[in-house]
Write a protein that holds these residues in place. Structure first.
Motif, mmCIF file in Angstrom:
data_model
loop_
_atom_site.group_PDB
_atom_site.id
_atom_site.type_symbol
_atom_site.label_atom_id
_atom_site.label_comp_id
_atom_site.label_asym_id
_atom_site.label_seq_id
_atom_site.Cartn_x
_atom_site.Cartn_y
_atom_site.Cartn_z
ATOM 1 N N VAL A 69 0.841 -1.203 0.000
ATOM 2 C CA VAL A 69 0.000 0.000 0.000
ATOM 3 C C VAL A 69 0.874 1.251 0.000
ATOM 4 O O VAL A 69 0.602 2.222 -0.722
ATOM 5 C CB VAL A 69 -0.949 0.009 1.224
ATOM 6 N N ALA A 70 1.947 1.243 0.812
ATOM 7 C CA ALA A 70 2.837 2.401 0.902
ATOM 8 C C ALA A 70 3.509 2.700 -0.435
ATOM 9 O O ALA A 70 3.612 3.867 -0.846
ATOM 10 C CB ALA A 70 3.899 2.163 1.973
ATOM 11 N N VAL A 71 3.942 1.660 -1.139
ATOM 12 C CA VAL A 71 4.594 1.852 -2.437
ATOM 13 C C VAL A 71 3.624 2.443 -3.448
ATOM 14 O O VAL A 71 3.957 3.391 -4.180
ATOM 15 C CB VAL A 71 5.161 0.508 -2.955
ATOM 16 N N LEU A 72 2.415 1.906 -3.498
ATOM 17 C CA LEU A 72 1.411 2.418 -4.433
ATOM 18 C C LEU A 72 1.046 3.871 -4.115
ATOM 19 O O LEU A 72 0.815 4.684 -5.021
ATOM 20 C CB LEU A 72 0.160 1.546 -4.398
ATOM 21 N N HIS A 73 1.002 4.191 -2.828
ATOM 22 C CA HIS A 73 0.604 5.542 -2.409
ATOM 23 C C HIS A 73 1.739 6.556 -2.578
ATOM 24 O O HIS A 73 1.528 7.661 -3.110
ATOM 25 C CB HIS A 73 0.150 5.509 -0.951
ATOM 26 N N GLN A 74 2.940 6.162 -2.144
ATOM 27 C CA GLN A 74 4.056 7.102 -2.151
ATOM 28 C C GLN A 74 4.770 7.184 -3.502
ATOM 29 O O GLN A 74 5.047 8.277 -4.009
ATOM 30 C CB GLN A 74 5.066 6.712 -1.062
ATOM 31 N N LEU A 75 5.093 6.044 -4.089
ATOM 32 C CA LEU A 75 5.865 6.040 -5.328
ATOM 33 C C LEU A 75 5.011 6.286 -6.565
ATOM 34 O O LEU A 75 5.465 6.901 -7.536
ATOM 35 C CB LEU A 75 6.629 4.724 -5.478
ATOM 36 N N PHE A 76 3.775 5.761 -6.544
ATOM 37 C CA PHE A 76 2.906 5.909 -7.716
ATOM 38 C C PHE A 76 1.822 6.973 -7.517
ATOM 39 O O PHE A 76 0.965 7.158 -8.387
ATOM 40 C CB PHE A 76 2.260 4.565 -8.054
ATOM 41 N N ALA A 77 1.888 7.640 -6.366
ATOM 42 C CA ALA A 77 0.976 8.770 -6.081
ATOM 43 C C ALA A 77 -0.497 8.417 -6.211
ATOM 44 O O ALA A 77 -1.315 9.241 -6.626
ATOM 45 C CB ALA A 77 1.310 9.954 -6.992
ATOM 46 N N LEU A 78 -0.838 7.180 -5.852
ATOM 47 C CA LEU A 78 -2.242 6.769 -5.888
ATOM 48 C C LEU A 78 -2.905 7.123 -4.558
ATOM 49 O O LEU A 78 -2.379 6.797 -3.490
ATOM 50 C CB LEU A 78 -2.352 5.263 -6.133
ATOM 51 N N PRO A 79 -4.048 7.794 -4.574
ATOM 52 C CA PRO A 79 -4.718 8.154 -3.315
ATOM 53 C C PRO A 79 -5.246 6.918 -2.597
ATOM 54 O O PRO A 79 -5.572 5.902 -3.224
ATOM 55 C CB PRO A 79 -5.863 9.054 -3.780
ATOM 56 N N LEU A 80 -5.301 7.016 -1.276
ATOM 57 C CA LEU A 80 -5.844 5.918 -0.483
ATOM 58 C C LEU A 80 -7.364 5.904 -0.621
ATOM 59 O O LEU A 80 -8.009 6.955 -0.514
ATOM 60 C CB LEU A 80 -5.457 6.080 0.989
ATOM 61 N N PRO A 81 -7.960 4.737 -0.849
ATOM 62 C CA PRO A 81 -9.428 4.676 -0.983
ATOM 63 C C PRO A 81 -10.115 5.031 0.337
ATOM 64 O O PRO A 81 -9.544 4.836 1.415
ATOM 65 C CB PRO A 81 -9.688 3.204 -1.351
ATOM 66 N N ARG A 82 -11.307 5.549 0.244
ATOM 67 C CA ARG A 82 -12.097 5.842 1.446
ATOM 68 C C ARG A 82 -12.835 4.573 1.865
ATOM 69 O O ARG A 82 -13.631 4.022 1.096
ATOM 70 C CB ARG A 82 -13.079 6.971 1.170
ATOM 71 N N LEU A 83 -12.564 4.102 3.079
ATOM 72 C CA LEU A 83 -13.208 2.886 3.576
ATOM 73 C C LEU A 83 -14.665 3.176 3.932
ATOM 74 O O LEU A 83 -15.032 4.316 4.237
ATOM 75 C CB LEU A 83 -12.463 2.345 4.795
ATOM 76 N N ASN A 84 -15.492 2.144 3.892
ATOM 77 C CA ASN A 84 -16.911 2.302 4.191
ATOM 78 C C ASN A 84 -17.411 1.091 4.958
ATOM 79 O O ASN A 84 -16.697 0.086 5.093
ATOM 80 C CB ASN A 84 -17.716 2.516 2.905
ATOM 81 N N SER A 85 -18.616 1.174 5.467
ATOM 82 C CA SER A 85 -19.165 0.095 6.302
ATOM 83 C C SER A 85 -19.344 -1.198 5.512
ATOM 84 O O SER A 85 -19.130 -2.297 6.046
ATOM 85 C CB SER A 85 -20.501 0.524 6.910
ATOM 86 N N GLY A 86 -19.747 -1.074 4.234
ATOM 87 C CA GLY A 86 -19.891 -2.267 3.409
ATOM 88 C C GLY A 86 -18.566 -2.982 3.227
ATOM 89 O O GLY A 86 -18.486 -4.214 3.296
ATOM 90 N N PHE A 87 -17.511 -2.206 3.006
ATOM 91 C CA PHE A 87 -16.166 -2.763 2.876
ATOM 92 C C PHE A 87 -15.775 -3.516 4.149
ATOM 93 O O PHE A 87 -15.287 -4.652 4.089
ATOM 94 C CB PHE A 87 -15.164 -1.636 2.603
ATOM 95 N N ALA A 88 -15.999 -2.895 5.302
ATOM 96 C CA ALA A 88 -15.646 -3.513 6.576
ATOM 97 C C ALA A 88 -16.395 -4.829 6.785
ATOM 98 O O ALA A 88 -15.816 -5.823 7.251
ATOM 99 C CB ALA A 88 -15.944 -2.548 7.728
ATOM 100 N N LEU A 89 -17.667 -4.850 6.434
ATOM 101 C CA LEU A 89 -18.473 -6.066 6.586
ATOM 102 C C LEU A 89 -17.915 -7.201 5.731
ATOM 103 O O LEU A 89 -17.751 -8.329 6.212
ATOM 104 C CB LEU A 89 -19.924 -5.778 6.211
#
Length: 300
Positions: free
Chosen positions: A50-70
């Motif tokens: 996740v860190a590589v995708l976010h920092q090196l490839f400048a991809l934003p972190l997705p917004r988590l939601n209740s459906g995702f958590a379930l």
């Protein structure tokens, strides 16, 4: 060639390596510890992805939601339960039959994909899934006496029912992971897959760590003493899981899991070429069916 195909084949190869590593660890720790290692030691690598995708490839972190958590909770618990039942099968003398039934996972994933996500596999895909499942089951029972009486008895045996339950939970987990990844809605399939992996593996690590602290603290000492091979299992396991999640973000879980049966070919090849074990006609027929099903999946 669609991208999910090479990703799935790569993940199957890495999963085979992880299985070899876990079998080695079974000699120095129990089943709980060997299962925990794939999660606990895979967690740092999942975070790194996740860190590589976010920092090196400048991809934003997705917004988590209740459906995702379930879906993460459903998938994580189902996978732990499925793995436990699969390990439990090895305590039976005729575990091969149960293991074969656990490999019905792709067919069951197709059913749960329809129930939970409303996804209907095409006729060609369903035929390919059926062919690969039959092929894997043939290999799994190749050394069991094959006759109508034994076949009928095996369907209602305890090991068969445990195997089916394991396959059911694996199927639910696969569909849940696809649903979790899709619920993020972006920014790319790789970041969705990596975020789903990190969330799932964190949850599974906490659950299994709490279980060992409550039931078997001695297992933690054995895990600590075998940290080097455990690190290898964690790395290849996390990388394989990233491949699974990425492929299942791009394609239906049942179709991905059907192609993933290529892992049996990798295992079978290692048995023949490295361990020099003899093969019989049933095993050859099983391999031929797996290859035929995979070719059908790729060509449709």
């Amino acid at each position: 060639m669609e991208l999910w195909i090479p990703i799935t084949i790569g993940a199957a190869f890495l999963q085979n390596l992880r299985s070899v590593g876990q079998k080695h660890l079974k000699g120095v720790m129990g089943s709980t510890g060997a299962t925990f290692v794939r999660f606990g030691f895979g967690l740092p690598f999942a975070a790194l992805f996740v860190a590589v995708l976010h920092q090196l490839f400048a991809l934003p972190l997705p917004r988590l939601n209740s459906g995702f958590a379930l879906w993460v909770v459903v998938g994580g618990l189902s996978q732990i339960g499925a793995q436990f039942l699969l390990v439990y099968l090895f305590s039976f003398r005729n575990f091969a039959v149960g293991t074969a039934y656990s490999r019905t996972e792709p067919a069951q994933a197709a059913l749960f994909g329809l129930i939970f996500l409303g996804e209907l596999a095409s006729l060609g895909a369903f035929a390919a899934i059926a062919i690969t499942v039959i092929g894997v089951m043939l290999i799994s029972v190749a050394h069991v006496p094959m006759n109508w009486r034994n076949l009928g008895a095996s369907v209602v045996s305890r090991t068969a029912l445990i195997g089916l339950a394991s396959g059911t939970l694996f199927g639910i987990a696969a569909v849940a992971y696809r649903a979790a990844s899709l619920s993020l809605g972006g920014p790319t399939f790789m970041m969705q897959a990596a975020t789903t992996l990190l969330s799932t593996i964190t949850f599974q690590t906490i659950v299994m760590l709490a279980w060992m602290l409550w039931k078997d603290r001695g297992e933690l000492t054995r895990i600590r003493q075998a940290w080097k091979p455990s690190l290898f299992v964690g790395f290849v396991g996390a990388t394989a899981s990233l491949g699974w999640f990425a492929a299942m973000t791009l394609q239906q879980a049942a179709v991905v899991k059907a192609l993933a049966q290529v892992e049996m070919i990798f295992t079978f090849a290692a048995t023949v070429f490295f361990f020099r074990e003899r093969i019989n006609r049933t095993e050859i027929a099983g391999c031929a069916l797996i290859v035929a099903g995979i070719l059908l999946l790729v060509l449709i």
